[in-house]
Scaffold this motif. Structure first.
Motif, PDB file in Angstrom:
ATOM      1  N   GLY A   1      62.657  56.991  44.043  1.00  0.00           N
ATOM      2  CA  GLY A   1      63.226  57.810  45.102  1.00  0.00           C
ATOM      3  C   GLY A   1      62.330  58.988  45.418  1.00  0.00           C
ATOM      4  N   LYS A   2      62.774  59.813  46.360  1.00  0.00           N
ATOM      5  CA  LYS A   2      62.014  61.005  46.737  1.00  0.00           C
ATOM      6  C   LYS A   2      62.059  62.023  45.600  1.00  0.00           C
ATOM      7  CE  LYS A   2      63.847  62.376  50.606  1.00  0.00           C
ATOM      8  NZ  LYS A   2      64.206  62.805  51.955  1.00  0.00           N
ATOM      9  N   THR A   3      61.090  62.910  45.614  1.00  0.00           N
ATOM     10  CA  THR A   3      61.083  64.001  44.659  1.00  0.00           C
ATOM     11  C   THR A   3      62.322  64.882  44.884  1.00  0.00           C
ATOM     12  OG1 THR A   3      59.751  65.796  43.749  1.00  0.00           O
ATOM     13  CG2 THR A   3      59.625  65.482  46.138  1.00  0.00           C
ATOM     14  N   GLY A   4      62.934  65.317  43.797  1.00  0.00           N
ATOM     15  CA  GLY A   4      64.062  66.245  43.889  1.00  0.00           C
ATOM     16  C   GLY A   4      65.427  65.638  44.121  1.00  0.00           C
ATOM     17  N   VAL A   5      65.548  64.307  44.120  1.00  0.00           N
ATOM     18  CA  VAL A   5      66.854  63.698  44.371  1.00  0.00           C
ATOM     19  C   VAL A   5      67.703  63.581  43.107  1.00  0.00           C
ATOM     20  CG1 VAL A   5      66.084  62.433  46.415  1.00  0.00           C
ATOM     21  CG2 VAL A   5      66.034  61.306  44.181  1.00  0.00           C
ATOM     22  N   GLY A   6      67.093  63.843  41.959  1.00  0.00           N
ATOM     23  CA  GLY A   6      67.848  63.783  40.708  1.00  0.00           C
ATOM     24  C   GLY A   6      67.664  62.497  39.924  1.00  0.00           C
ATOM     25  N   ILE A   9      63.440  67.675  33.354  1.00  0.00           N
ATOM     26  CA  ILE A   9      63.894  68.011  34.700  1.00  0.00           C
ATOM     27  C   ILE A   9      63.468  69.436  35.036  1.00  0.00           C
ATOM     28  CG2 ILE A   9      65.854  66.429  34.675  1.00  0.00           C
ATOM     29  CD1 ILE A   9      67.658  68.872  34.182  1.00  0.00           C
ATOM     30  N   SER A  10      63.402  69.729  36.329  1.00  0.00           N
ATOM     31  CA  SER A  10      63.108  71.077  36.806  1.00  0.00           C
ATOM     32  C   SER A  10      63.892  71.311  38.084  1.00  0.00           C
ATOM     33  CB  SER A  10      61.610  71.255  37.074  1.00  0.00           C
ATOM     34  OG  SER A  10      61.373  72.490  37.729  1.00  0.00           O
ATOM     35  N   ASP A  11      64.477  72.494  38.201  1.00  0.00           N
ATOM     36  CA  ASP A  11      65.194  72.858  39.418  1.00  0.00           C
ATOM     37  C   ASP A  11      64.247  73.360  40.500  1.00  0.00           C
ATOM     38  OD1 ASP A  11      67.661  72.256  38.288  1.00  0.00           O
ATOM     39  OD2 ASP A  11      67.923  74.281  37.506  1.00  0.00           O
ATOM     40  N   ILE A  12      62.989  73.609  40.137  1.00  0.00           N
ATOM     41  CA  ILE A  12      62.054  74.258  41.045  1.00  0.00           C
ATOM     42  C   ILE A  12      60.965  73.337  41.577  1.00  0.00           C
ATOM     43  CG2 ILE A  12      60.434  76.197  41.286  1.00  0.00           C
ATOM     44  CD1 ILE A  12      63.412  76.988  40.769  1.00  0.00           C
ATOM     45  N   VAL A  28      60.374  57.085  37.404  1.00  0.00           N
ATOM     46  CA  VAL A  28      59.039  57.198  37.991  1.00  0.00           C
ATOM     47  C   VAL A  28      58.920  58.462  38.835  1.00  0.00           C
ATOM     48  CG1 VAL A  28      58.720  54.694  37.987  1.00  0.00           C
ATOM     49  CG2 VAL A  28      59.581  55.814  40.031  1.00  0.00           C
ATOM     50  N   PRO A  29      57.698  58.922  39.077  1.00  0.00           N
ATOM     51  CA  PRO A  29      57.501  60.085  39.939  1.00  0.00           C
ATOM     52  C   PRO A  29      58.068  59.831  41.332  1.00  0.00           C
ATOM     53  CG  PRO A  29      55.453  59.512  38.817  1.00  0.00           C
ATOM     54  CD  PRO A  29      56.428  58.399  38.561  1.00  0.00           C
ATOM     55  N   GLY A  30      58.564  60.882  41.953  1.00  0.00           N
ATOM     56  CA  GLY A  30      59.169  60.761  43.273  1.00  0.00           C
ATOM     57  C   GLY A  30      58.180  60.917  44.411  1.00  0.00           C
ATOM     58  N   VAL A  31      58.457  60.214  45.485  1.00  0.00           N
ATOM     59  CA  VAL A  31      57.613  60.269  46.679  1.00  0.00           C
ATOM     60  C   VAL A  31      57.973  61.492  47.523  1.00  0.00           C
ATOM     61  CG1 VAL A  31      57.307  57.778  46.708  1.00  0.00           C
ATOM     62  CG2 VAL A  31      59.139  58.794  48.058  1.00  0.00           C
ATOM     63  N   GLY A  32      57.093  61.817  48.452  1.00  0.00           N
ATOM     64  CA  GLY A  32      57.383  62.871  49.411  1.00  0.00           C
ATOM     65  C   GLY A  32      56.869  64.243  49.039  1.00  0.00           C
ATOM     66  N   GLU A  33      56.228  64.366  47.888  1.00  0.00           N
ATOM     67  CA  GLU A  33      55.689  65.665  47.464  1.00  0.00           C
ATOM     68  C   GLU A  33      54.430  66.015  48.260  1.00  0.00           C
ATOM     69  OE1 GLU A  33      54.018  67.759  43.395  1.00  0.00           O
ATOM     70  OE2 GLU A  33      54.968  65.808  43.265  1.00  0.00           O
ATOM     71  N   SER A  34      53.536  65.044  48.398  1.00  0.00           N
ATOM     72  CA  SER A  34      52.317  65.232  49.191  1.00  0.00           C
ATOM     73  C   SER A  34      51.754  63.857  49.542  1.00  0.00           C
ATOM     74  CB  SER A  34      51.266  66.041  48.414  1.00  0.00           C
ATOM     75  OG  SER A  34      50.712  65.264  47.368  1.00  0.00           O
ATOM     76  N   SER A  35      50.911  63.811  50.589  1.00  0.00           N
ATOM     77  CA  SER A  35      50.347  62.517  50.998  1.00  0.00           C
ATOM     78  C   SER A  35      49.394  61.981  49.936  1.00  0.00           C
ATOM     79  CB  SER A  35      49.653  62.626  52.355  1.00  0.00           C
ATOM     80  OG  SER A  35      48.647  63.613  52.318  1.00  0.00           O
ATOM     81  N   LEU A  83      59.983  44.740  36.569  1.00  0.00           N
ATOM     82  CA  LEU A  83      61.352  45.258  36.521  1.00  0.00           C
ATOM     83  C   LEU A  83      62.392  44.163  36.701  1.00  0.00           C
ATOM     84  CD1 LEU A  83      60.885  48.486  38.646  1.00  0.00           C
ATOM     85  CD2 LEU A  83      60.863  48.268  36.152  1.00  0.00           C
ATOM     86  N   ASP A  84      63.536  44.374  36.056  1.00  0.00           N
ATOM     87  CA  ASP A  84      64.677  43.469  36.198  1.00  0.00           C
ATOM     88  C   ASP A  84      65.705  44.004  37.186  1.00  0.00           C
ATOM     89  OD1 ASP A  84      64.044  41.449  34.047  1.00  0.00           O
ATOM     90  OD2 ASP A  84      63.954  43.318  32.901  1.00  0.00           O
ATOM     91  N   LEU A  85      65.647  45.306  37.456  1.00  0.00           N
ATOM     92  CA  LEU A  85      66.575  45.961  38.377  1.00  0.00           C
ATOM     93  C   LEU A  85      65.884  47.183  38.951  1.00  0.00           C
ATOM     94  CD1 LEU A  85      69.456  46.506  39.590  1.00  0.00           C
ATOM     95  CD2 LEU A  85      70.016  47.635  37.429  1.00  0.00           C
ATOM     96  N   ILE A  86      66.101  47.416  40.239  1.00  0.00           N
ATOM     97  CA  ILE A  86      65.523  48.570  40.923  1.00  0.00           C
ATOM     98  C   ILE A  86      66.660  49.479  41.393  1.00  0.00           C
ATOM     99  CG2 ILE A  86      64.132  49.358  42.879  1.00  0.00           C
ATOM    100  CD1 ILE A  86      62.972  46.439  42.957  1.00  0.00           C
ATOM    101  N   PHE A  87      66.583  50.761  41.039  1.00  0.00           N
ATOM    102  CA  PHE A  87      67.440  51.793  41.622  1.00  0.00           C
ATOM    103  C   PHE A  87      66.561  52.588  42.583  1.00  0.00           C
ATOM    104  CE2 PHE A  87      70.347  52.789  37.689  1.00  0.00           C
ATOM    105  CZ  PHE A  87      70.941  51.565  37.802  1.00  0.00           C
ATOM    106  N   TRP A  88      67.032  52.788  43.816  1.00  0.00           N
ATOM    107  CA  TRP A  88      66.391  53.753  44.711  1.00  0.00           C
ATOM    108  C   TRP A  88      67.407  54.859  44.897  1.00  0.00           C
ATOM    109  CZ3 TRP A  88      61.414  53.933  46.414  1.00  0.00           C
ATOM    110  CH2 TRP A  88      61.106  55.015  47.232  1.00  0.00           C
ATOM    111  N   VAL A  89      67.053  56.072  44.475  1.00  0.00           N
ATOM    112  CA  VAL A  89      67.989  57.195  44.460  1.00  0.00           C
ATOM    113  C   VAL A  89      67.790  58.059  45.703  1.00  0.00           C
ATOM    114  CG1 VAL A  89      68.847  59.163  43.131  1.00  0.00           C
ATOM    115  CG2 VAL A  89      67.929  57.156  41.929  1.00  0.00           C
ATOM    116  N   PHE A  90      68.899  58.344  46.378  1.00  0.00           N
ATOM    117  CA  PHE A  90      68.944  59.231  47.531  1.00  0.00           C
ATOM    118  C   PHE A  90      69.700  60.488  47.133  1.00  0.00           C
ATOM    119  CE2 PHE A  90      68.591  55.014  49.251  1.00  0.00           C
ATOM    120  CZ  PHE A  90      67.844  55.138  50.406  1.00  0.00           C
ATOM    121  N   LYS A  91      69.423  61.587  47.784  1.00  0.00           N
ATOM    122  CA  LYS A  91      70.167  62.824  47.570  1.00  0.00           C
ATOM    123  C   LYS A  91      71.332  62.849  48.561  1.00  0.00           C
ATOM    124  CE  LYS A  91      69.560  67.790  47.200  1.00  0.00           C
ATOM    125  NZ  LYS A  91      68.649  68.922  47.412  1.00  0.00           N
TER     126      LYS A  91
END
Length: 175
Positions: A12-17, A33-36, A60-67, A84-92
């Motif tokens: 998922g994107k960076t910062g979605v948890g 984890i980091s709140d910042i 895994v590291p999140g996308v959207g931090e920088s190109s 992988l046997d299962l993929i989670f894509w996490v949204f905020k």
């Protein structure tokens, strides 16, 4: 099968948890984890023991931090997905900017889903979906209007990805 450890990738994107979700699933602080700022730079592999067997979560590291980082993560994701046997894509939950989620899904993840790899879209931080003040902290559940908006968010994500609603779940790692 008894000696096999299934692998679940958490994307998922960076910062979605993503890391917070892993910690909630394990009931312990197994991922940093980091709140910042983004703090997952390499995949964090954690084994959950289940009696005589286990389950491996790969945060895994999140996308959207920088190109530049997204280019690195393209390669990382493509190398990791086949194992992988299962993929989670996490949204905020309260994030409406989903172009990068959709872009990565369409370009990298979708072909694995279409080939039959199990996939779940996980909407994290559901407690922050408006009206967030309706969230009942004692019972850890949403109010009526908030629940309606959570269901609308599930439908929106399912439609955007072209998946069924039963593959889209809403959670709150913190709640």
């Amino acid at each position: 099968m008894r000696n096999y450890t299934p692998k679940v990738g958490v994307f998922g994107k960076t910062g979605v948890g993503k890391s917070s979700l892993c910690n909630a699933l394990f009931g312990a602080d197994v991922c940093s984890i980091s709140d910042i700022e983004a703090c997952t730079r390499e995949p964090q592999r954690v084994i959950l023991e289940l009696g005589g067997s286990g389950l491996q979560l790969i945060d895994v590291p999140g996308v959207g931090e920088s190109s530049e980082r997204d280019k690195e993560y393209d390669e990382l994701y493509q190398n990791l997905l086949p194992e992988l046997d299962l993929i989670f894509w996490v949204f905020k939950g309260d994030d409406r900017a989903s172009a990068s989620d959709q872009h990565f899904y369409q370009r990298i993840i979708k072909r694995y889903v279409e080939a039959g790899k199990p996939f779940l879209a996980v909407i994290n931080q559901a407690d922050k979906i408006e009206p967030f003040r309706e969230w009942n902290e004692d019972e850890r559940k949403p109010g009526a209007k908030q629940l309606s908006n959570i269901e609308a968010k599930r439908a929106s994500v399912a439609g955007m990805l072209g998946i069924s609603m039963n593959k889209t779940i809403a959670v709150s790692a913190n709640e």
